[in-house]
Enzyme design. Structure first.
Site, short mmCIF file in Angstrom:
data_model
loop_
_atom_site.label_atom_id
_atom_site.label_comp_id
_atom_site.label_asym_id
_atom_site.label_seq_id
_atom_site.Cartn_x
_atom_site.Cartn_y
_atom_site.Cartn_z
N ASP A 1 11.90 89.46 112.90
CA ASP A 1 12.91 88.42 112.69
C ASP A 1 12.22 87.18 112.10
O ASP A 1 11.32 86.61 112.72
CB ASP A 1 13.52 88.09 114.07
CG ASP A 1 14.62 87.05 114.00
OD1 ASP A 1 14.77 86.39 112.95
OD2 ASP A 1 15.32 86.89 115.01
N VAL B 1 20.56 87.24 107.33
CA VAL B 1 19.44 86.35 107.63
C VAL B 1 19.90 84.88 107.60
O VAL B 1 19.38 84.04 108.35
CB VAL B 1 18.26 86.64 106.67
CG1 VAL B 1 18.55 86.21 105.25
CG2 VAL B 1 16.99 86.01 107.18
N ASP B 2 20.88 84.59 106.77
CA ASP B 2 21.43 83.22 106.68
C ASP B 2 22.00 82.80 108.05
O ASP B 2 21.70 81.70 108.56
CB ASP B 2 22.54 83.25 105.61
CG ASP B 2 22.93 81.86 105.12
OD1 ASP B 2 22.30 80.90 105.55
OD2 ASP B 2 23.87 81.78 104.30
N THR C 1 18.84 91.83 99.08
CA THR C 1 18.84 93.29 99.31
C THR C 1 19.76 93.72 100.45
O THR C 1 19.83 94.90 100.78
CB THR C 1 17.42 93.81 99.62
OG1 THR C 1 16.99 93.21 100.85
CG2 THR C 1 16.46 93.47 98.50
N TYR D 1 24.17 91.63 99.33
CA TYR D 1 24.20 91.45 97.87
C TYR D 1 23.74 92.70 97.10
O TYR D 1 23.76 92.71 95.87
CB TYR D 1 23.38 90.23 97.45
CG TYR D 1 24.09 88.89 97.68
CD1 TYR D 1 25.36 88.84 98.25
CD2 TYR D 1 23.50 87.68 97.31
CE1 TYR D 1 26.01 87.62 98.46
CE2 TYR D 1 24.15 86.47 97.51
CZ TYR D 1 25.41 86.44 98.08
OH TYR D 1 26.05 85.23 98.27
P1 ADP Z 1 21.69 88.83 100.87
O1 ADP Z 1 23.09 88.30 100.92
O2 ADP Z 1 20.77 87.96 100.05
O3 ADP Z 1 21.64 90.27 100.48
P2 ADP Z 1 21.26 89.47 103.71
O4 ADP Z 1 21.05 88.51 104.82
O5 ADP Z 1 22.49 90.30 103.73
O6 ADP Z 1 21.13 88.60 102.36
O7 ADP Z 1 20.03 90.45 103.62
C1 ADP Z 1 18.77 90.09 103.09
C2 ADP Z 1 17.68 90.79 103.88
O8 ADP Z 1 17.43 90.09 105.09
C3 ADP Z 1 18.01 92.23 104.27
O9 ADP Z 1 16.86 93.04 104.02
C4 ADP Z 1 18.27 92.11 105.78
O10 ADP Z 1 17.93 93.31 106.47
C5 ADP Z 1 17.31 91.01 106.14
N1 ADP Z 1 17.54 90.30 107.41
C6 ADP Z 1 18.69 90.12 108.09
N2 ADP Z 1 18.46 89.37 109.20
C7 ADP Z 1 17.14 89.06 109.18
C8 ADP Z 1 16.26 88.32 110.05
N3 ADP Z 1 16.71 87.71 111.17
N4 ADP Z 1 14.95 88.23 109.71
C9 ADP Z 1 14.47 88.81 108.60
N5 ADP Z 1 15.23 89.52 107.75
C10 ADP Z 1 16.55 89.65 108.04
#
Ligand code: ADP
Length: 193
Positions: free
Chosen positions: A14, A37-38, A131, A134
């Site tokens: 994370d 992740v946002d 990834t 999006y």
């Molecule tokens: P986007 O809209 O840019 O595709 P996402 O959040 O849907 O953004 O996914 C981007 C990446 O972040 C994915 O590989 C997802 O598995 C990863 N992700 C989601 N939550 C976390 C986290 N808490 N820490 C690290 N990576 C994360």
């Protein structure tokens, strides 16, 4: 360039738990939070982050904006860099560098590293931008991320370490494979360019 390889680290976990000076967020154009992740970064940084983001007026795809880290400061994070990756609408059979999405994703890495360096951050962690929801093809995104980070580290000393934070072992393996085969695809890129 390979002498800079040990400045890039793949970590599974994370991103909100990392002790780095700059955490990059995979944001959307509104900069007002979202899922993935946002959402995790906004939850960890607390409501002050959203309040601050409301004053920024959003951010176009391919660019990035920097904010304080709010509650993440407790673990040593100085800044959050909100990079807006592209929604993948491209054709993965096209060679790397030919789609608008490639350019936007590359720009996210450049902009984020530039902002981190400008704000004297020595350590930066990136999620796998674009990834998730999006839908950017993962190996393609990994080549862009790795190639551009390595290129940046080759030119600038300010940033000592970049962490590519993957949410699963499978995602980490995609990046590791890209790094292990870099001579093939980086050589191809040079020949084309
Ligand atoms: P986007 O809209 O840019 O595709 P996402 O959040 O849907 O953004 O996914 C981007 C990446 O972040 C994915 O590989 C997802 O598995 C990863 N992700 C989601 N939550 C976390 C986290 N808490 N820490 C690290 N990576 C994360």
């Amino acid at each position: 360039m390979d002498e800079h390889l040990d400045r890039i680290e793949i970590v599974v976990g994370d991103i909100t738990l990392l002790r780095v000076e700059a955490v990059v967020n995979a944001a959307n154009e509104s900069l007002l939070g979202g899922g993935g992740v946002d959402g995790a970064i906004h939850r960890a940084a607390g409501p002050g982050l959203l309040e601050h983001c409301r004053t920024l007026g959003g951010c176009p795809t391919g660019l990035a904006k920097i904010t304080p880290a709010f509650d993440l400061e407790e673990q040593g994070v100085k800044h959050i860099i909100h990079a807006v990756g592209p929604v993948w609408r491209g054709d993965d059979s096209q060679k790397l560098g030919y789609t608008l999405e490639d350019t936007f994703l590359a720009s996210c890495y450049h902009q984020s590293l530039g902002l981190a360096a400008e704000h004297s951050c020595k350590t930066v962690a990136f999620p796998n931008i674009s990834t998730g929801v999006y839908r950017f093809p993962k190996p393609r995104a990994a080549k862009i991320a790795f190639g551009h980070i390595l290129g940046f580290l080759d030119k600038y000393d300010m940033i000592e370490n970049v962490i590519l934070c993957c949410f699963s072992d499978a995602d980490a393996q995609v990046i590791q494979d890209v790094i292990d085969t870099r001579e093939d695809w980086m050589f191809n890129r040079k020949r084309m360019g």
